[in-house]
Design a protein around this motif. Structure first.
Motif, PDB file in Angstrom:
ATOM      1  N   ALA A 143       0.831  -1.215   0.000  1.00  0.00           N
ATOM      2  CA  ALA A 143       0.000   0.000   0.000  1.00  0.00           C
ATOM      3  C   ALA A 143       0.865   1.264   0.000  1.00  0.00           C
ATOM      4  CB  ALA A 143      -0.928  -0.002   1.212  1.00  0.00           C
ATOM      5  N   LEU A 144       1.993   1.209   0.699  1.00  0.00           N
ATOM      6  CA  LEU A 144       2.844   2.396   0.809  1.00  0.00           C
ATOM      7  C   LEU A 144       3.515   2.726  -0.533  1.00  0.00           C
ATOM      8  CD1 LEU A 144       3.937   4.530   2.705  1.00  0.00           C
ATOM      9  CD2 LEU A 144       5.690   2.918   3.468  1.00  0.00           C
ATOM     10  N   GLN A 168       3.640   5.948  -5.526  1.00  0.00           N
ATOM     11  CA  GLN A 168       3.962   5.702  -6.928  1.00  0.00           C
ATOM     12  C   GLN A 168       3.888   6.970  -7.781  1.00  0.00           C
ATOM     13  OE1 GLN A 168       1.494   2.601  -8.506  1.00  0.00           O
ATOM     14  NE2 GLN A 168       3.244   1.549  -9.391  1.00  0.00           N
ATOM     15  N   GLY A 169       2.887   7.777  -7.540  1.00  0.00           N
ATOM     16  CA  GLY A 169       2.701   8.967  -8.367  1.00  0.00           C
ATOM     17  C   GLY A 169       3.570  10.147  -7.960  1.00  0.00           C
ATOM     18  N   GLU A 170       4.288   9.995  -6.879  1.00  0.00           N
ATOM     19  CA  GLU A 170       5.125  11.095  -6.383  1.00  0.00           C
ATOM     20  C   GLU A 170       6.553  10.926  -6.886  1.00  0.00           C
ATOM     21  OE1 GLU A 170       3.777  13.454  -4.704  1.00  0.00           O
ATOM     22  OE2 GLU A 170       1.873  12.567  -4.068  1.00  0.00           O
ATOM     23  N   ALA A 171       7.213  12.063  -7.091  1.00  0.00           N
ATOM     24  CA  ALA A 171       8.609  12.020  -7.545  1.00  0.00           C
ATOM     25  C   ALA A 171       9.514  11.810  -6.345  1.00  0.00           C
ATOM     26  CB  ALA A 171       8.957  13.319  -8.248  1.00  0.00           C
ATOM     27  N   ASP A 197       5.106  14.675   4.626  1.00  0.00           N
ATOM     28  CA  ASP A 197       4.574  15.917   4.071  1.00  0.00           C
ATOM     29  C   ASP A 197       3.980  15.764   2.671  1.00  0.00           C
ATOM     30  OD1 ASP A 197       5.304  17.104   6.384  1.00  0.00           O
ATOM     31  OD2 ASP A 197       7.201  17.910   5.642  1.00  0.00           O
ATOM     32  N   LEU A 198       4.132  14.594   2.089  1.00  0.00           N
ATOM     33  CA  LEU A 198       3.596  14.419   0.724  1.00  0.00           C
ATOM     34  C   LEU A 198       2.068  14.453   0.738  1.00  0.00           C
ATOM     35  CD1 LEU A 198       5.912  11.666  -0.797  1.00  0.00           C
ATOM     36  CD2 LEU A 198       5.696  14.015  -1.571  1.00  0.00           C
TER      37      LEU A 198
END
Lengths: 305, 220
Positions: A229-230, A235-238, A304-305
């Motif tokens: 899940a993590l 996945q969509g974050e750089a 913080d994402l």
């Protein structure tokens, strides 16, 4: 338990041997960082292989072969510890199938569990598990989720005393029963404890990880990716640019580097069905690892994402 | 189980969706062409309910009993229980429906003679379980090989049984709803835990059956 000079020398010698082996094989994948089992000094690669869900494929011949391929890639990349449980459906016979297919790799460090509410049935369950794996004995047997832990621990310590197993441990997951876990750690000479720890589940840092260090217990980390899940969430974050400083090329490596760089952690056991992922996981235990300041930066970034 | 409130439905899922649906593919491959027989038997059941020839209750009960016994043993016990130890406890309960049906049929107390709204709805449910269920795979992005077929897979078997039971009357009928309803609840929750969009189908079949029974009770 205190790390003795003898233990330290054994660990240091094994580390040196690992470095020599790594240097002696040009072109081979870099060897994963090794961690000493505090109670013995035996060296283990800091990334192992979990089997929860991923190896429960039943009698499906195609999926069994895929699991064997994952195991082959795991050993080829320098992995050793495979962890399972009678609770994991057909995972145990699937591991046994893979080990047989791979001609029983000598590198294997077998980590099993006893999970049965009737304490009297513990030895029979461990024996059944051993037959599924097809190993002469388990390296480590842990009391799964503290089920009937008092009697099972008696059994396991007795088995260790006569050489039927090498190490004894207990497990929990997802932050459950940490109070009781701590009490057992304080009262019993365990070799290993297994718990959940990752960049967002940091409850173990408060008491359990320091206690493991103080008591000389190895720490096995389960659910490093929160069962996937993590990594799916991230996945969509750089990845931050500074992830390159610690050699993390993917989120999975970022998370694993955070885990295995904790001084108390011995082995993280991510589970996967994919050969490329098992290689990626083992690669996370190579190259630079974050120091304490960098670890805080990593946790803050994900938070913080 | 300690701290039970911290567990989620997903925590009880022992296998991946891929393994789950591959289980149907392997079961279908192993039992083909038995599907033709089970589907023909299912259609025969619907015809028997519509025509009601002499001793139709016995024949419907015996055919359903045979398929509950077969699915409980061949699918649940031999396949599903291998990847989910909890199913080892569920499979005998599923199979228990077989002697219950056979007993009801043999006593001659079963008659499939209800033609009220619930009974007609039941026939629709039975036909849906028989005909629509095997056609679902492409709608949910799965291969045809993973089709769930009456008499081979548990969900359509339970759905067809519930459907025809809605058209039934006689001594043991209320008792006969329990096991198929329980199974569909388990199956729906499992699919929900897997995040499978098909999860609502077994739950809908169970809820529709329960609503039809409630409606009949109110109408009485």
């Amino acid at each position: 338990m205190i790390i003795t000079r003898r233990t330290f020398v054994k660990a240091a010698a094994a580390s040196g041997a690992a470095l020599v082996l790594s240097a002696a094989a040009p072109g081979a994948p870099p060897a994963p960082v090794m961690r000493a089992v505090p109670s013995s000094g035996e060296m283990l690669p800091a990334v192992g292989l979990g089997t929860w869900i991923t190896f429960n494929v039943g009698d499906d011949p195609v999926l069994r072969d895929e699991c064997a391929e994952v195991m082959a890639a795991f050993f080829a990349a320098g992995g050793r510890m495979i962890d399972s449980s009678p609770m994991y459906g057909s995972s145990q016979p699937v591991i046994g199938y893979g080990l047989e297919k791979l001609s029983r790799p000598e590198a294997l460090f077998s980590a099993e569990k006893v999970w049965i509410s009737s304490a009297a049935d513990g030895p029979a369950q461990i024996e059944q598990s051993r037959r599924f794996w097809g190993v002469p004995r388990f390296d480590l047997v842990q009391v799964h989720n503290l089920v009937a832990w008092e009697t099972h621990l008696e059994t396991l310590f007795a088995m260790k005393a006569v050489g039927q197993i090498r190490y004894v441990g207990i497990t929990t997951s997802e932050g459950r029963r940490h109070d009781l876990f701590e009490q057992i750690m304080s009262a019993h000479p365990l070799d290993f404890v297994q718990l959940t720890y990752n960049v967002v589940d940091r409850g173990a840092e408060e008491r359990l990880l320091p206690l493991a260090a103080e008591r000389g217990m190895g720490v096995i980390v389960n659910r490093p990716f929160r069962q996937g899940a993590l990594t799916r969430q991230l996945q969509g974050e750089a990845l931050p640019d500074w992830a390159a400083v610690i050699g993390a090329k993917t989120w999975a490596q970022f998370i694993l580097k955070f885990i295995v760089s904790h001084p108390s952690v011995t082995v993280a056991i991510p589970a996967t069905t994919r050969v490329d992922h098992v290689r990626e996981n083992l690669m996370a235990a190579t190259g630079p690892l974050p120091d304490a300041a960098m670890r805080e930066r990593m946790a803050a970034y994900v938070r913080d994402l | 189980m300690s701290e039970w409130w911290t567990y989620r439905l997903e925590d009880f899922l022992l296998f991946s969706p891929r393994v789950y649906w591959r289980m149907f593919e392997l079961a279908n491959a192993a039992s083909w062409p038995l599907h033709l027989l089970t589907l023909a038997a299912g259609l025969a059941i619907v015809l028997l309910v519509l025509r009601r020839p002499r001793r139709h209750g016995l024949w419907i009960a015996l055919v359903l009993a045979a398929f509950f016994a077969f699915v409980g043993w061949s699918f649940l016990w031999n396949r599903y229980a291998v990847i989910d130890w909890a199913i080892a406890y569920v499979a005998p309960v599923f199979g228990l429906q077989a002697p219950l049906l056979a007993f009801g049929g043999a006593r001659g107390s079963l008659a499939f003679n209800r033609r009220d709204i619930a009974g007609r709805l039941g026939l629709l449910i039975a036909v849906a379980g028989l005909v629509v269920y095997p056609l679902l795979p492409p709608l949910f992005g799965r291969p045809w090989a993973s089709a769930e077929v009456f008499g081979i897979a548990p969900d359509p078997t339970a759905i067809v049984a519930l459907g025809v039971l809605l058209a039934a009357s006689g001594g043991p009928v209320p008792l006969l709803f329990a096991i198929p309803l329980l199974w569909l609840l388990i199956s729906g929750l499992t699919l929900h835990a897997m995040g499978d969009p098909q999860a609502w189908l077994p739950l809908l079949a169970a809820a529709t059956t329960a609503a039809a029974l409630a409606l009949r009770r109110i109408a009485r």
